[in-house]
Design a protein around this motif. Sequence first.
Motif, PDB file in Angstrom:
ATOM      1  N   ALA A 135       1.398   4.117  -3.120  1.00 44.57           N
ATOM      2  CA  ALA A 135       1.268   5.550  -2.883  1.00 44.57           C
ATOM      3  C   ALA A 135       2.544   6.291  -3.247  1.00 44.57           C
ATOM      4  O   ALA A 135       2.505   7.380  -3.847  1.00 44.57           O
ATOM      5  CB  ALA A 135       0.909   5.802  -1.415  1.00 44.57           C
ATOM      6  N   GLN A 136       3.687   5.702  -2.909  1.00 42.69           N
ATOM      7  CA  GLN A 136       4.973   6.302  -3.250  1.00 42.69           C
ATOM      8  C   GLN A 136       5.162   6.379  -4.763  1.00 42.69           C
ATOM      9  O   GLN A 136       5.650   7.382  -5.297  1.00 42.69           O
ATOM     10  CB  GLN A 136       6.100   5.483  -2.610  1.00 42.69           C
ATOM     11  CG  GLN A 136       7.503   5.803  -3.100  1.00 42.69           C
ATOM     12  CD  GLN A 136       8.035   7.113  -2.568  1.00 42.69           C
ATOM     13  OE1 GLN A 136       7.274   7.964  -2.097  1.00 42.69           O
ATOM     14  NE2 GLN A 136       9.323   7.299  -2.647  1.00 42.69           N
ATOM     15  N   ALA A 168       0.832  -1.206   0.000  1.00 41.19           N
ATOM     16  CA  ALA A 168       0.000   0.000   0.000  1.00 41.19           C
ATOM     17  C   ALA A 168       0.865   1.254   0.000  1.00 41.19           C
ATOM     18  O   ALA A 168       0.616   2.202  -0.769  1.00 41.19           O
ATOM     19  CB  ALA A 168      -0.934  -0.009   1.215  1.00 41.19           C
ATOM     20  N   VAL A 169       1.891   1.272   0.847  1.00 34.69           N
ATOM     21  CA  VAL A 169       2.798   2.424   0.892  1.00 34.69           C
ATOM     22  C   VAL A 169       3.564   2.549  -0.419  1.00 34.69           C
ATOM     23  O   VAL A 169       3.782   3.662  -0.930  1.00 34.69           O
ATOM     24  CB  VAL A 169       3.763   2.288   2.087  1.00 34.69           C
ATOM     25  CG1 VAL A 169       4.800   3.403   2.072  1.00 34.69           C
ATOM     26  CG2 VAL A 169       2.987   2.322   3.405  1.00 34.69           C
ATOM     27  N   GLY A 172       8.472   9.324   1.473  1.00 37.31           N
ATOM     28  CA  GLY A 172       7.946   8.022   1.080  1.00 37.31           C
ATOM     29  C   GLY A 172       9.028   6.984   0.885  1.00 37.31           C
ATOM     30  O   GLY A 172       8.831   5.799   1.195  1.00 37.31           O
ATOM     31  N   ALA A 217       2.766   6.621  -6.966  1.00 33.83           N
ATOM     32  CA  ALA A 217       1.868   7.665  -7.481  1.00 33.83           C
ATOM     33  C   ALA A 217       2.493   9.043  -7.315  1.00 33.83           C
ATOM     34  O   ALA A 217       2.416   9.892  -8.222  1.00 33.83           O
ATOM     35  CB  ALA A 217       0.521   7.592  -6.761  1.00 33.83           C
TER      36      ALA A 217
END
Length: 238
Positions: free
Chosen positions: A173-174, A169-170, A197, A176
């Motif tokens: 996001a990183q 998940a992290v 991130g 993106a």
Amino acid sequence: MVGWLIIAARLQRDPSRSVLRGAWAQFWVVVLNAVVGGVTVWLRLSPYIVAAHFLAAALLLATATATWVRVRQLDHEVSAPAVLPRRAVALSRLLLTGTAVLLVVGTAVTGSGPHAGDSSDVHRMPFDWVGVTVVHGVIAAGCLVVGGLLFAVLPGGSPARGRTGVFLAVFVAQGAVGVFQSLTSLPSVAVVLHLCGSALVWAGAVRVTLAVRQHGAAVPVADRPSPRPARPTAAADT
């Protein structure tokens, strides 16, 4: 904080050698990064030394994470290791290695881009920024695939699978944030978010690897040695 960790670990009734080693490792990494930081200023923010400064900070983060996990192991009872597929250990190590390579290549992306220093007199790294950014993205995609495979092979409900899910998940996001900053002329706020991130991703990769080692025996059931048959007794012989 590192100094207090050393003192607190040493004052325990039964000091843990692994915690003490981790605390002293953090101390020496801080000393190393202080020296590198001084050289960074002396060389007027050379992107090569700035990259070394960042990687030394990542090394400190790895030692801090490993020490924190070890302290939690001592403070909480660890459940018996589960039997994990053999490829889970290999995938976790590949994920950690790939994430480390991703960090190194990321310093080349920053060092060859417009945020390598605060002055136009700073000579950037002699890399094509678009090319090295594409390489960085390809490595990131590979890490994402490895993380997904690891998540798939880990049994449901295992702590290692939970850690891997958080990591993915992290990581997404990183990614993106990275794509956004590449397509929007590298706004400084996005660069700062991407840097934060990267710390979360690196710490997550370390935790995933440690979780696989801690909570899994990594030996398939088929590879377990079969119990020896009991020797017949004299009564059975008669």
